[in-house]
Design a protein around this motif. Structure first.
Motif, PDB file in Angstrom:
ATOM      1  N   GLU A   1      96.118 117.879  91.921  1.00 17.02           N
ATOM      2  CA  GLU A   1      95.850 116.588  91.293  1.00 17.02           C
ATOM      3  C   GLU A   1      96.424 116.572  89.872  1.00 17.02           C
ATOM      4  OE1 GLU A   1      91.713 115.549  91.361  1.00 17.02           O
ATOM      5  OE2 GLU A   1      91.375 116.633  93.247  1.00 17.02           O
ATOM      6  N   ARG A   2      96.713 115.375  89.375  1.00 17.57           N
ATOM      7  CA  ARG A   2      97.063 115.233  87.961  1.00 17.57           C
ATOM      8  C   ARG A   2      95.824 115.527  87.120  1.00 17.57           C
ATOM      9  NH1 ARG A   2     101.919 112.926  86.145  1.00 17.57           N
ATOM     10  NH2 ARG A   2     100.940 112.818  84.080  1.00 17.57           N
ATOM     11  N   THR A   3      96.024 116.187  86.002  1.00 22.77           N
ATOM     12  CA  THR A   3      94.913 116.514  85.107  1.00 22.77           C
ATOM     13  C   THR A   3      94.512 115.276  84.315  1.00 22.77           C
ATOM     14  OG1 THR A   3      95.847 118.736  84.861  1.00 22.77           O
ATOM     15  CG2 THR A   3      94.169 118.080  83.287  1.00 22.77           C
ATOM     16  N   PRO A   4      93.226 114.971  84.250  1.00 21.50           N
ATOM     17  CA  PRO A   4      92.792 113.809  83.457  1.00 21.50           C
ATOM     18  C   PRO A   4      92.919 114.086  81.964  1.00 21.50           C
ATOM     19  CG  PRO A   4      90.892 115.016  84.260  1.00 21.50           C
ATOM     20  CD  PRO A   4      92.094 115.657  84.905  1.00 21.50           C
ATOM     21  N   HIS A   5      93.151 113.047  81.191  1.00 22.60           N
ATOM     22  CA  HIS A   5      93.227 113.173  79.734  1.00 22.60           C
ATOM     23  C   HIS A   5      91.820 113.176  79.160  1.00 22.60           C
ATOM     24  CE1 HIS A   5      97.590 111.444  79.540  1.00 22.60           C
ATOM     25  NE2 HIS A   5      97.554 112.725  79.882  1.00 22.60           N
ATOM     26  N   LEU A   6      91.296 114.367  78.916  1.00 23.39           N
ATOM     27  CA  LEU A   6      89.956 114.494  78.354  1.00 23.39           C
ATOM     28  C   LEU A   6      89.968 114.463  76.823  1.00 23.39           C
ATOM     29  CD1 LEU A   6      88.405 117.183  80.712  1.00 23.39           C
ATOM     30  CD2 LEU A   6      88.430 114.703  80.959  1.00 23.39           C
ATOM     31  N   VAL A   7      91.120 114.745  76.226  1.00 25.19           N
ATOM     32  CA  VAL A   7      91.282 114.641  74.780  1.00 25.19           C
ATOM     33  C   VAL A   7      92.120 113.398  74.504  1.00 25.19           C
ATOM     34  CG1 VAL A   7      92.133 115.742  72.675  1.00 25.19           C
ATOM     35  CG2 VAL A   7      91.154 117.142  74.506  1.00 25.19           C
ATOM     36  N   THR A   8      91.515 112.397  73.916  1.00 25.61           N
ATOM     37  CA  THR A   8      92.203 111.129  73.665  1.00 25.61           C
ATOM     38  C   THR A   8      93.093 111.228  72.425  1.00 25.61           C
ATOM     39  OG1 THR A   8      90.463 110.247  72.255  1.00 25.61           O
ATOM     40  CG2 THR A   8      90.218 109.920  74.649  1.00 25.61           C
ATOM     41  N   GLU A   9      93.960 110.231  72.274  1.00 24.95           N
ATOM     42  CA  GLU A   9      94.819 110.209  71.084  1.00 24.95           C
ATOM     43  C   GLU A   9      93.976 110.049  69.828  1.00 24.95           C
ATOM     44  OE1 GLU A   9      99.042 108.318  69.549  1.00 24.95           O
ATOM     45  OE2 GLU A   9      98.239 107.770  71.520  1.00 24.95           O
ATOM     46  N   THR A  10      92.894 109.313  69.919  1.00 22.94           N
ATOM     47  CA  THR A  10      91.993 109.152  68.770  1.00 22.94           C
ATOM     48  C   THR A  10      91.410 110.498  68.356  1.00 22.94           C
ATOM     49  OG1 THR A  10      91.429 106.894  69.411  1.00 22.94           O
ATOM     50  CG2 THR A  10      89.894 108.027  67.941  1.00 22.94           C
ATOM     51  N   MET A  11      91.049 111.325  69.343  1.00 23.36           N
ATOM     52  CA  MET A  11      90.529 112.660  69.032  1.00 23.36           C
ATOM     53  C   MET A  11      91.594 113.509  68.343  1.00 23.36           C
ATOM     54  SD  MET A  11      88.440 113.626  72.509  1.00 23.36           S
ATOM     55  CE  MET A  11      87.199 112.539  73.212  1.00 23.36           C
ATOM     56  N   VAL A  12      92.830 113.390  68.784  1.00 22.97           N
ATOM     57  CA  VAL A  12      93.924 114.150  68.157  1.00 22.97           C
ATOM     58  C   VAL A  12      94.097 113.709  66.710  1.00 22.97           C
ATOM     59  CG1 VAL A  12      96.394 114.657  68.233  1.00 22.97           C
ATOM     60  CG2 VAL A  12      95.082 114.551  70.357  1.00 22.97           C
ATOM     61  N   LYS A  13      94.039 112.414  66.472  1.00 27.36           N
ATOM     62  CA  LYS A  13      94.162 111.902  65.101  1.00 27.36           C
ATOM     63  C   LYS A  13      93.058 112.441  64.205  1.00 27.36           C
ATOM     64  CE  LYS A  13      96.395 107.513  66.340  1.00 27.36           C
ATOM     65  NZ  LYS A  13      96.242 106.035  66.361  1.00 27.36           N
ATOM     66  N   GLY A  14      91.900 112.764  64.792  1.00 27.60           N
ATOM     67  CA  GLY A  14      90.779 113.264  64.011  1.00 27.60           C
ATOM     68  C   GLY A  14      90.796 114.757  63.766  1.00 27.60           C
ATOM     69  N   MET A  15      91.814 115.455  64.280  1.00 27.39           N
ATOM     70  CA  MET A  15      91.884 116.899  64.088  1.00 27.39           C
ATOM     71  C   MET A  15      92.417 117.257  62.695  1.00 27.39           C
ATOM     72  SD  MET A  15      93.246 118.143  67.868  1.00 27.39           S
ATOM     73  CE  MET A  15      93.180 119.901  67.428  1.00 27.39           C
ATOM     74  N   ARG A  16      92.211 118.498  62.305  1.00 29.89           N
ATOM     75  CA  ARG A  16      92.661 118.970  61.003  1.00 29.89           C
ATOM     76  C   ARG A  16      94.190 118.950  60.921  1.00 29.89           C
ATOM     77  NH1 ARG A  16      88.832 124.409  60.679  1.00 29.89           N
ATOM     78  NH2 ARG A  16      86.939 123.376  59.911  1.00 29.89           N
ATOM     79  N   PRO A  17      94.764 118.579  59.769  1.00 30.10           N
ATOM     80  CA  PRO A  17      96.220 118.658  59.609  1.00 30.10           C
ATOM     81  C   PRO A  17      96.700 120.099  59.801  1.00 30.10           C
ATOM     82  CG  PRO A  17      95.235 117.368  57.841  1.00 30.10           C
ATOM     83  CD  PRO A  17      94.097 117.998  58.595  1.00 30.10           C
ATOM     84  N   GLY A  18      97.737 120.273  60.610  1.00 32.79           N
ATOM     85  CA  GLY A  18      98.259 121.609  60.870  1.00 32.79           C
ATOM     86  C   GLY A  18      97.539 122.354  61.973  1.00 32.79           C
ATOM     87  N   ALA A  19      96.508 121.732  62.572  1.00 37.23           N
ATOM     88  CA  ALA A  19      95.840 122.362  63.712  1.00 37.23           C
ATOM     89  C   ALA A  19      96.814 122.452  64.883  1.00 37.23           C
ATOM     90  CB  ALA A  19      94.604 121.564  64.106  1.00 37.23           C
ATOM     91  N   ILE A  20      96.433 123.248  65.867  1.00 40.99           N
ATOM     92  CA  ILE A  20      97.327 123.548  66.993  1.00 40.99           C
ATOM     93  C   ILE A  20      96.675 123.125  68.289  1.00 40.99           C
ATOM     94  CG2 ILE A  20      98.442 125.417  68.300  1.00 40.99           C
ATOM     95  CD1 ILE A  20      98.324 126.974  65.538  1.00 40.99           C
ATOM     96  N   ILE A  21      97.456 122.474  69.146  1.00 42.07           N
ATOM     97  CA  ILE A  21      97.053 122.199  70.526  1.00 42.07           C
ATOM     98  C   ILE A  21      97.964 123.006  71.445  1.00 42.07           C
ATOM     99  CG2 ILE A  21      97.031 120.489  72.382  1.00 42.07           C
ATOM    100  CD1 ILE A  21      96.234 118.401  70.299  1.00 42.07           C
ATOM    101  N   ILE A  22      97.367 123.831  72.295  1.00 41.53           N
ATOM    102  CA  ILE A  22      98.108 124.544  73.338  1.00 41.53           C
ATOM    103  C   ILE A  22      97.593 124.017  74.662  1.00 41.53           C
ATOM    104  CG2 ILE A  22      98.682 126.779  74.354  1.00 41.53           C
ATOM    105  CD1 ILE A  22      98.126 128.065  71.646  1.00 41.53           C
ATOM    106  N   ASP A  23      98.373 123.156  75.302  1.00 43.43           N
ATOM    107  CA  ASP A  23      97.920 122.508  76.534  1.00 43.43           C
ATOM    108  C   ASP A  23      98.488 123.245  77.739  1.00 43.43           C
ATOM    109  OD1 ASP A  23      96.896 120.877  78.458  1.00 43.43           O
ATOM    110  OD2 ASP A  23      97.602 119.004  77.575  1.00 43.43           O
TER     111      ASP A  23
END
Length: 370
Positions: A245-267
């Motif tokens: 199945e396709r993976t659902p987007h559990l982390v929204t773009e709004t949540m990404v905008k709220g992360m610390r500057p320079g933080a890392i996402i490894i998907d």
């Protein structure tokens, strides 16, 4: 059966599906194995070692495909690899076809091949042994990638473990399956502060396994909890996978905008579309991009960074299943429940309901299916 092992074509991917020990055992079982020259070199398997194991070296991808009844590779096939396939061949690979583009997926169907997807294969107890092997590697590799990305000058300049007087990095792991479990254990072992989010049942299982009081926090994967953990994370790991199945987007773009500057996402979920709304596939040569001030690492085949380990693990797990095959047509797969579980496409027709739903195509029912 004639088995072809082509060289992987994705840039910098040096993995190979079968090592020399597995090839020797397949040859001893009566199979004929054709290996494209250089296919195993980056994983520590030289051409002359394959010859000693009983394989025949061929000097082009075209020949590796044309000689084969069964093509055995690692990564999901590219458009150029699909071009090499011939009708009625069996393709064994990590498929991840639910997230494939419509163009690439239809081109694969048009080839009228049968696809056995490693990630779909289930053994008698319902686990996915081939997927588990790569997931264990991926989970343990994530902290190595994260540590490099945290370094100056491009990262936040943090040491995962911190030091006395300075706190460790905050790591948020979304999903507590094989990838998430192994990543959590490895991050905790390096001294990071880890938060794992998943459903209640899986969290209870982890609570019984982990013995690192205070170092690993367990939280329910509700949207508000995900948003809270993401906001404090120096590293966010997407480790959600629903095979087929396709993976659902559990982390929204709004949540990404709220992360610390320079933080890392490894998907790590990028193979199946990613669980972060801002995810897009990258490559080992150009692995990162910045979106909303957050560094994204979304390499589908990143276990290729440890090509020797990944190839040996896959080869050892895959070989027993290949030994069950013979020169009969794919119809014979229907009598083997484990091999049948991996069959997602049969001679150009989708036979897995989850894949049919994800791609919006008609499902074909095989005789003997319930």
């Amino acid at each position: 059966m004639d088995i072809g092992i082509p060289k992987e074509v994705r840039d910098l991917d040096q993995r190979v599906a079968l090592g020399t020990n597995s090839v020797a055992q397949l040859v001893a079982s009566g199979h004929h194995v054709y290996v494209q020259t250089g296919a195993g070199t980056g994983a520590g398997f030289a051409d002359d070692q394959y010859v000693q194991a009983g394989a025949t070296i061929v000097y082009s991808a075209e020949e590796a495909y044309k000689r084969a009844q069964l093509v055995c590779k690692v990564s999901t096939p590219s458009l150029e690899e699909i071009d090499e396939l011939m009708p009625e061949q069996i393709l064994c690979t990590f498929g991840h076809l639910a997230a494939a583009s419509k163009t690439r997926f239809q081109k694969l169907l048009d080839k009228q091949v049968t696809v056995l997807a490693y990630e779909m294969l289930r053994d008698e107890d319902g686990t996915h042994p081939l997927l588990r092997a790569m997931s264990e590697i991926a989970g343990r590799l994530v902290p190595q990638v994260a540590a490099r990305l945290l370094e100056s000058p491009h990262g936040r300049g943090l040491l995962l473990s911190g030091i006395p007087g300075l706190p460790p990095a905050e790591v948020c792991i979304l999903g507590a399956g094989e990838v998430g479990f192994n990543a959590a254990r490895a991050f905790a072992g390096l001294g990071a502060q880890v938060t794992v989010l998943d459903e209640a049942r899986r969290l209870a299982e982890l609570d019984r396994v982990f013995d690192v009081p205070g170092r690993i926090r367990l939280m329910y994967a509700y949207p508000d909890q995900i948003a809270k953990a993401a906001a404090f994370a120096d590293v966010l790991v997407g480790a959600i996978l629903r095979p087929g199945e396709r993976t659902p987007h559990l982390v929204t773009e709004t949540m990404v905008k709220g992360m610390r500057p320079g933080a890392i996402i490894i998907d790590v979920s990028v193979d199946q579309g990613g669980c972060v709304a801002t995810t897009r596939p990258t490559t080992m040569r150009d692995p990162t991009y910045v979106k909303h001030g957050v560094i994204h690492y979304c390499v589908p085949n990143f276990t290729g960074l440890v090509a020797r380990t990944a190839s040996r693990a896959l080869s050892n797990m895959l070989r027993p299943y290949l030994q069950r095959l013979d020169a009969n047509t794919p119809d014979e797969l229907r009598g083997d429940a484990e091999l049948r579980s991996a069959m997602v496409v049969y001679r150009g027709h989708v036979v897995d309901p989850r894949l049919a739903t994800a791609q919006g195509v008609e499902l074909m029912s095989l005789r003997g299916d319930a």
